[in-house]
Design an enzyme around this catalytic site. Structure first.
Site, PDB file in Angstrom:
ATOM      1  N   HIS A 103       0.848  -1.198   0.000  1.00  0.00           N
ATOM      2  CA  HIS A 103       0.000   0.000   0.000  1.00  0.00           C
ATOM      3  C   HIS A 103       0.878   1.241   0.000  1.00  0.00           C
ATOM      4  CE1 HIS A 103       0.463   1.196   4.309  1.00  0.00           C
ATOM      5  NE2 HIS A 103       0.620  -0.101   4.514  1.00  0.00           N
ATOM      6  N   ASP A 139      -0.411   4.519   0.866  1.00  0.00           N
ATOM      7  CA  ASP A 139      -0.801   5.583   1.791  1.00  0.00           C
ATOM      8  C   ASP A 139       0.058   5.463   3.050  1.00  0.00           C
ATOM      9  OD1 ASP A 139      -2.309   3.086   2.172  1.00  0.00           O
ATOM     10  OD2 ASP A 139      -3.172   4.102   3.914  1.00  0.00           O
ATOM     11  N   ASP A 155       6.841   1.614   6.304  1.00  0.00           N
ATOM     12  CA  ASP A 155       5.436   1.197   6.158  1.00  0.00           C
ATOM     13  C   ASP A 155       4.713   2.094   5.174  1.00  0.00           C
ATOM     14  OD1 ASP A 155       2.870   0.282   6.481  1.00  0.00           O
ATOM     15  OD2 ASP A 155       2.621   1.054   8.499  1.00  0.00           O
ATOM     16  N   GLU A 177      -4.868   1.789   3.250  1.00  0.00           N
ATOM     17  CA  GLU A 177      -4.697   0.681   4.204  1.00  0.00           C
ATOM     18  C   GLU A 177      -4.726   1.175   5.637  1.00  0.00           C
ATOM     19  OE1 GLU A 177      -2.763  -2.254   6.816  1.00  0.00           O
ATOM     20  OE2 GLU A 177      -2.145  -0.210   6.435  1.00  0.00           O
ATOM     21  N   GLU A 178      -4.165   2.361   5.851  1.00  0.00           N
ATOM     22  CA  GLU A 178      -4.050   2.857   7.225  1.00  0.00           C
ATOM     23  C   GLU A 178      -5.408   3.252   7.810  1.00  0.00           C
ATOM     24  OE1 GLU A 178      -1.527   2.294   8.773  1.00  0.00           O
ATOM     25  OE2 GLU A 178       0.188   2.272   7.425  1.00  0.00           O
ATOM     26  N   ASP A 196       1.906  -9.959   1.244  1.00  0.00           N
ATOM     27  CA  ASP A 196       1.641  -8.563   1.607  1.00  0.00           C
ATOM     28  C   ASP A 196       2.578  -8.204   2.754  1.00  0.00           C
ATOM     29  OD1 ASP A 196       0.412  -6.057   1.652  1.00  0.00           O
ATOM     30  OD2 ASP A 196      -1.336  -6.725   2.794  1.00  0.00           O
ATOM     31  N   HIS A 219       4.693   4.478  12.008  1.00  0.00           N
ATOM     32  CA  HIS A 219       3.572   5.094  12.722  1.00  0.00           C
ATOM     33  C   HIS A 219       4.025   6.089  13.787  1.00  0.00           C
ATOM     34  CE1 HIS A 219       0.124   2.178  11.542  1.00  0.00           C
ATOM     35  NE2 HIS A 219       1.105   2.106  10.668  1.00  0.00           N
TER      36      HIS A 219
END
Ligand SMILES: [Zn+2]
Length: 602
Positions: free
Chosen positions: A190, A192, A225, A259-260, A288, A571
């Site tokens: 992903h 985003d 990420d 995704e987030e 994934d 994050h």
């Protein structure tokens, strides 16, 4: 250290799993040294692919205090509980793989790869929970800039593969193989990222969207990420195309853009499109983001996620008659709700380690191959294979770590509460939301049943009409009704189907075996190592869900794995990834694609 001359494994037979071979004894570190280093039960936290993978660390002193006096010190050897495969390198495409391996080791390629990821980080693609439809909310539009960036940076991918945009921003690439009889493989990532909290920008060593390379690492939001996963995948395809590779098997790459926030507009739509086109169980495997590899208990383990817990929010609504607070009833709706929540916390779900779970299998791997796992725990785990008492001993040790216990069992957390509007008015309503994370051995239905049974006695005690998930469970006599309790669940997600972790199926290698062998090959090649015991593979479980939750119908073999050691700051502040990790990730995807392409039985 890089190797330009990986060892050749020409014989197909040598690629078969050595499931029942007994590993050579590994030297164990003196326990006193372990005790010195690990004086308390600590928790090693490894950020991999943006998911927090928790690895409990256990010490001898704590273990001794928890073990029963009857525990034997004898060790039962059980390598078959953590079968390992051999290194798997491409055979038919060996020369191509070797050529690309050499190129990945050049400084020119390193510079290019750093630029790829750095540029991807510089396109801000923040994901907010409150974003509106893709055609209305302008905050989605930066996704188009990311599309343009990919098209500009990976020209071969965009001239050879078919690209479709799903729900405007989802990217669906198809790399058509020559043999339509082979099930395609699916590569996910992903693009985003979680937003950067403006108040923390001063804590970043380099600006979060700079993509700065400091000579060792690439810095910025998404470096770990999951833009590295996407760039690793697309970069591997680009370099394969540069070398003229044409796949036999079809590969599909699907990249989500939300995704987030759970992937409702990206992965959900992509999965629906793919399902409609290919049908159920149409992919040989899916990979994934997810677990990576790291040293645990003195040994390097890779832990591809083969399971995911479920989740469910339960809303508790309590209604009672309103009125002036000068003449209150014995219990207001707030008082009743409070009693329900206290009752909930006093009755947590029973937690046991089930031998059928991937978590149990992973600890068998630690017991078999982790050189510094305290011997008492090692013995308990090994003996637990056929001793219930030993299994309880192992549980007693492992559950000292609350995080580990949470990973194994169904959890409950009252996260939101609301009630009352005025200090002199009785609250007519009070409500709370309890979040459950459902054990892999349980289900949404079992969790609902548990909650209904848990609250029923209190509903009766308080004289409440009780509806649980649409069913009337208690109706007091009309003159005894004091109010009502209604528990509901808007959304529930069952635990993911568990990916099989056997190494062969009637003599034919499984996707798990193929992934394991590919991990070992990549790890060795990147370090100039040889042999099958430099890294071990055990089944892991990320703490959260990835976009794969929409892809379950497409394949029984879903892996949440990114070949990455560490990576920091996912994050949070100072997210970064070393250039060497990025190169190893690209090497992994090249090896993964080439191996998948020639294993016709997958
Ligand atoms: Zn992610």
């Amino acid at each position: 250290m890089f190797s330009n001359e990986p060892s050749r494994v020409p014989e197909k037979s040598s690629l078969l799993p050595s499931a029942f071979s007994v590993p050579e004894p590994r030297p164990s570190r003196p326990q006193s040294r372990v005790a010195r280093f690990l004086r308390f039960t600590t928790l090693a936290l490894v950020i991999t692919g943006g998911l927090l993978v928790s690895v409990p660390v256990f010490t001898n002193s704590i273990i001794r205090s928890k073990l029963k006096a009857t525990t034997s010190n004898s060790t039962v050897s059980s390598p078959d509980l953590c079968p390992q495969t051999d290194v798997l390198i491409p055979n038919a495409n060996y020369d191509l793989w070797n050529t690309i391996g050499k190129e990945i080791s050049t400084s020119a390629f390193k510079d290019a790869a750093i630029d790829w990821l750095s540029g991807a980080i510089q396109v801000e693609t923040e994901m907010f929970d409150d974003m509106g439809p893709v055609d209305e909310d302008p905050r989605w539009e930066n996704r188009l800039l990311f599309h343009e960036y990919l098209e500009k940076t990976f020209p071969l991918v965009h001239s050879v593969l078919k690209l479709e945009k799903v729900n405007k921003y989802g990217l669906l690439y198809t790399w058509q193989g020559s043999d339509a009889s082979l099930k395609p493989g699916l590569l996910m990532a992903h693009f985003d990222v979680v937003p950067v909290n403006p108040e923390t920008i001063s804590e970043w060593a380099y600006p979060p969207y700079s993509g700065h390379f400091d000579g060792e690492s690439i810095w910025g939001r998404g470096s770990s990420d999951d833009k590295s996963g996407l760039i690793g995948t697309v970069g591997a395809i680009e370099i394969l195309l540069q070398q003229g590779f044409e796949p036999t098997r079809t590969f599909v790459a699907a990249f989500g853009f939300d995704e987030e926030a759970g992937g409702p507009r990206g992965a959900r739509e992509l999965a629906a499109t793919i399902l409609e086109r290919y049908g159920e169980n149409s992919f040989s495997f899916i990979i994934d983001e997810g677990g990576g590899f790291s040293e645990q208990y003195g040994t390097v383990f890779a832990t591809p996620g083969v399971a995911e817990k479920g989740s469910m929010n339960v809303e508790l609504d309590v209604s009672t008659p309103g009125g002036h607070s000068s003449v209150p009833p014995e219990h207001t709706s707030i008082g009743v709700l409070s009693a329900l929540l206290v009752h909930l916390e006093n009755h947590p779900f029973e937690v046991h380690i089930d031998r059928s779970t991937s978590t149990y299998q992973l600890f068998q791997c630690f017991a078999e191959y982790g050189t510094t796992l305290p011997s008492a725990l090692r013995n308990a785990i090994k003996r637990s294979a056929d001793s219930d008492e030993a299994l309880r001993d192992a549980e007693n040790i492992l559950f000292q770590n609350q995080v580990f216990k949470s990973l194994v069992g169904t959890t409950q957390a009252a996260d939101i509460i609301h009630g009352g509007v005025k200090s002199n008015a009785l609250p007519e309503q009070a409500w709370a939301i309890v979040n459950h994370r459902i054990a892999t051995t349980s289900s949404v239905n079992a969790t609902m049943k548990h909650d209904a049974e848990l609250f029923l006695p209190l509903a009766k005690e308080f004289g409440l009409t009780f509806f649980a998930f649409g069913e009337l469970l208690s109706l007091p006599a009309p003159d005894e009704v004091k109010g009502s309790l209604n528990i509901t669940s808007a959304i529930g997600l069952d635990p993911a189907p568990v990916t099989p972790t056997s190494l062969d199926r009637d003599g034919v290698s499984t996707p798990y075996q193929f992934l394991s062998g590919t991990i070992k090959a990549t790890y060795n090649t990147h370090r100039g190592l040889q042999g099958n015991d430099n890294i071990f593979v055990g089944p892991g479980m990320p703490t959260g869900n990835t976009d794969t939750k929409y892809y379950w119908p497409l394949s029984d073999h879903i892996f949440r794995y990114k070949h990455q050691n560490g990576g920091t700051g996912a994050h949070t502040v100072n997210e970064s990834l070393s250039a060497d990790s990025l190169l190893e990730m690209i090497r992994f995807f090249v090896t993964f694609i080439l191996n998948a392409d020639e294993l016709n039985d997958l």
